[in-house]
Write an enzyme that holds these catalytic residues in place. Structure first.
Site, PDB file in Angstrom:
ATOM      1  N   TYR A  33       0.832  -1.206   0.000  1.00  0.00           N
ATOM      2  CA  TYR A  33       0.000   0.000   0.000  1.00  0.00           C
ATOM      3  C   TYR A  33       0.862   1.249   0.000  1.00  0.00           C
ATOM      4  O   TYR A  33       2.082   1.180   0.212  1.00  0.00           O
ATOM      5  CB  TYR A  33      -0.943  -0.008   1.212  1.00  0.00           C
ATOM      6  CG  TYR A  33      -0.283   0.283   2.535  1.00  0.00           C
ATOM      7  CD1 TYR A  33       0.549  -0.646   3.151  1.00  0.00           C
ATOM      8  CD2 TYR A  33      -0.468   1.510   3.184  1.00  0.00           C
ATOM      9  CE1 TYR A  33       1.160  -0.379   4.359  1.00  0.00           C
ATOM     10  CE2 TYR A  33       0.136   1.787   4.403  1.00  0.00           C
ATOM     11  CZ  TYR A  33       0.942   0.842   4.986  1.00  0.00           C
ATOM     12  OH  TYR A  33       1.560   1.121   6.175  1.00  0.00           O
ATOM     13  N   ARG A  52       8.237   4.044  -4.680  1.00  0.00           N
ATOM     14  CA  ARG A  52       8.302   3.053  -3.591  1.00  0.00           C
ATOM     15  C   ARG A  52       7.294   1.937  -3.829  1.00  0.00           C
ATOM     16  O   ARG A  52       7.573   0.763  -3.553  1.00  0.00           O
ATOM     17  CB  ARG A  52       8.051   3.722  -2.235  1.00  0.00           C
ATOM     18  CG  ARG A  52       8.223   2.737  -1.074  1.00  0.00           C
ATOM     19  CD  ARG A  52       8.144   3.402   0.275  1.00  0.00           C
ATOM     20  NE  ARG A  52       6.864   4.043   0.484  1.00  0.00           N
ATOM     21  CZ  ARG A  52       6.596   4.851   1.513  1.00  0.00           C
ATOM     22  NH1 ARG A  52       7.513   5.097   2.410  1.00  0.00           N
ATOM     23  NH2 ARG A  52       5.399   5.396   1.632  1.00  0.00           N
ATOM     24  N   ARG A 100      -8.145 -20.275  -2.150  1.00  0.00           N
ATOM     25  CA  ARG A 100      -7.160 -20.094  -1.092  1.00  0.00           C
ATOM     26  C   ARG A 100      -6.062 -21.163  -1.129  1.00  0.00           C
ATOM     27  O   ARG A 100      -6.334 -22.357  -1.064  1.00  0.00           O
ATOM     28  CB  ARG A 100      -7.840 -20.109   0.284  1.00  0.00           C
ATOM     29  CG  ARG A 100      -6.907 -19.686   1.403  1.00  0.00           C
ATOM     30  CD  ARG A 100      -7.629 -19.580   2.740  1.00  0.00           C
ATOM     31  NE  ARG A 100      -6.756 -18.994   3.748  1.00  0.00           N
ATOM     32  CZ  ARG A 100      -5.812 -19.683   4.383  1.00  0.00           C
ATOM     33  NH1 ARG A 100      -5.627 -20.963   4.144  1.00  0.00           N
ATOM     34  NH2 ARG A 100      -5.050 -19.063   5.282  1.00  0.00           N
ATOM     35  N   HIS A 102      -1.640 -20.987   0.055  1.00  0.00           N
ATOM     36  CA  HIS A 102      -0.572 -20.060   0.437  1.00  0.00           C
ATOM     37  C   HIS A 102       0.296 -19.661  -0.758  1.00  0.00           C
ATOM     38  O   HIS A 102       0.682 -18.511  -0.893  1.00  0.00           O
ATOM     39  CB  HIS A 102       0.316 -20.675   1.518  1.00  0.00           C
ATOM     40  CG  HIS A 102      -0.317 -20.679   2.877  1.00  0.00           C
ATOM     41  ND1 HIS A 102      -1.461 -21.376   3.157  1.00  0.00           N
ATOM     42  CD2 HIS A 102       0.034 -20.061   4.028  1.00  0.00           C
ATOM     43  CE1 HIS A 102      -1.793 -21.203   4.432  1.00  0.00           C
ATOM     44  NE2 HIS A 102      -0.901 -20.398   4.977  1.00  0.00           N
ATOM     45  N   LYS A 149       6.688  -2.076   2.140  1.00  0.00           N
ATOM     46  CA  LYS A 149       5.439  -1.488   2.658  1.00  0.00           C
ATOM     47  C   LYS A 149       4.280  -2.457   2.415  1.00  0.00           C
ATOM     48  O   LYS A 149       3.418  -2.240   1.557  1.00  0.00           O
ATOM     49  CB  LYS A 149       5.190  -0.110   2.023  1.00  0.00           C
ATOM     50  CG  LYS A 149       4.232   0.752   2.839  1.00  0.00           C
ATOM     51  CD  LYS A 149       4.318   2.192   2.425  1.00  0.00           C
ATOM     52  CE  LYS A 149       3.243   3.054   3.041  1.00  0.00           C
ATOM     53  NZ  LYS A 149       3.264   3.153   4.497  1.00  0.00           N
ATOM     54  N   GLU A 182      11.967   2.481  14.351  1.00  0.00           N
ATOM     55  CA  GLU A 182      11.042   3.498  13.825  1.00  0.00           C
ATOM     56  C   GLU A 182       9.730   3.396  14.598  1.00  0.00           C
ATOM     57  O   GLU A 182       9.604   2.566  15.506  1.00  0.00           O
ATOM     58  CB  GLU A 182      10.793   3.271  12.323  1.00  0.00           C
ATOM     59  CG  GLU A 182      10.126   1.937  12.023  1.00  0.00           C
ATOM     60  CD  GLU A 182       9.867   1.690  10.548  1.00  0.00           C
ATOM     61  OE1 GLU A 182       9.715   2.656   9.790  1.00  0.00           O
ATOM     62  OE2 GLU A 182       9.800   0.502  10.174  1.00  0.00           O
ATOM     63  N   LEU A 207      11.115   1.225   7.282  1.00  0.00           N
ATOM     64  CA  LEU A 207      10.575   1.663   6.001  1.00  0.00           C
ATOM     65  C   LEU A 207      11.300   2.948   5.590  1.00  0.00           C
ATOM     66  O   LEU A 207      11.479   3.847   6.420  1.00  0.00           O
ATOM     67  CB  LEU A 207       9.081   1.951   6.148  1.00  0.00           C
ATOM     68  CG  LEU A 207       8.413   2.324   4.823  1.00  0.00           C
ATOM     69  CD1 LEU A 207       8.246   1.107   3.933  1.00  0.00           C
ATOM     70  CD2 LEU A 207       7.066   2.972   5.071  1.00  0.00           C
TER      71      LEU A 207
END
Ligand code: PLP
Length: 285
Positions: A33, A52, A100, A102, A149, A182, A207
């Site tokens: 995101y 990014r 579904r 993995h 991220k 962070e 990040l």
């Protein structure tokens, strides 16, 4: 006015917007995101956010849902349709919806794209920056790649909630060696006793905040003394100033850490100066 979301090719009222329960973002947090600040309808540091995004997608081997110029059009459209003048635009890309399992789905499964925007009163940010905020610290129990991220934010969610319950704005993570990494959704900075700005180098442990990068440009152009290195919690307690950065917090002074007053106990000149310079640069962008 009802809010509008972009979901996989369509602009929908937020209440009617949804993705498949087989979406891998929902099932596994399998996606990435970005959050971009909007000021006077303009997207601040958009190019860096999109760069990014590209790095995050590449790191997780998720295909880009669209080309960059199409994405820019959608971001603007969502901001405009929600009449956001000051606020943020959020975008997330998932590996797509599939039965579904993995392991990655077959190559034919298209990545999912969701974009939303919301208004934020810039006066609220200015007020908390003028007062300064409190931070608590917690052990950094995240996975080995906070540099990506990704949507997997459970430790960050728990840390932010712990901060809220302690009456603090943010939680700073501390690694096994006693160094601050962070915040749960912000980068961490201090000004040491000799006046040198210190923030951790953008290694695998944090990040690489877009705001951090833009603030570093300002630091360089102002000729401020800077050390990009890990700083310990003890150094943070003894700092002259502390502050945190993110797209929405910009540079927000930290006046206490774990209940201990930092420096004068009031927002310091370095943090205030960087915040003002960032705002000036954003107004011209
Ligand atoms: N660190 C973490 C863990 C974050 O989640 C964020 C923003 O969401 C940041 C730092 C600050 O990044 P940016 O300045 O790009 O908002």
């Amino acid at each position: 006015m009802s809010r509008i979301a972009y979901v996989n090719g369509r602009y929908l009222p937020l209440a009617a917007a949804g993705v498949s329960i087989q979406d891998r973002a929902f099932q596994f947090g399998d996606g990435v995101y970005e959050v971009c600040l909007v000021r006077e309808g303009r997207l601040i540091d958009e190019a860096r956010h999109l760069a990014r995004l590209e790095r995050s997608l590449a790191a997780l081997r998720i295909a880009a849902p669209l080309g960059e110029s199409a994405l820019r059009v959608i971001l603007r459209e969502v901001v405009a349709r929600n009449r956001v003048s000051d606020g943020l635009v959020y975008l997330q890309v998932s590996r797509g919806a599939a039965r579904r399992d993995h392991a990655f789905p077959s190559a034919g499964v298209r990545p999912g794209l969701v974009v939303t925007a919301k208004s934020l009163d810039p006066r609220a940010g200015e007020e908390s920056a003028a007062k300064g905020v409190a931070v608590i610290t917690l052990p950094d129990e995240r996975w080995a790649h906070p540099d990506i991220k990704s949507l997997q934010l459970l430790p960050n969610v728990l840390a932010k909630q712990a901060a809220r319950q302690a009456g603090a704005f943010e939680a700073w993570f501390v690694d096994r060696n006693g160094f601050v990494t962070e915040g749960s959704s912000t980068n961490a900075w201090i000004v040491g006793p000799a006046g040198v700005l210190i923030t951790r180098q953008a290694d695998q442990a944090i990040l690489r905040g877009v705001t951090r990068t833009t603030l570093l440009d300002i630091v360089a152009s102002e000729g401020l003394a800077l050390e990009e290195r890990p700083f310990s919690l003890a150094e943070a307690y003894g700092a002259r100033e502390a502050f945190l950065s993110s797209a929405t917090a910009i540079a927000t002074p930290v006046i206490s850490i774990d209940g201990r007053g930092i420096g004068s106990g009031r927002p310091g000149p370095v943090a205030r100066g960087l915040r003002a310079k960032f705002a000036a640069a954003a107004a011209q962008s």
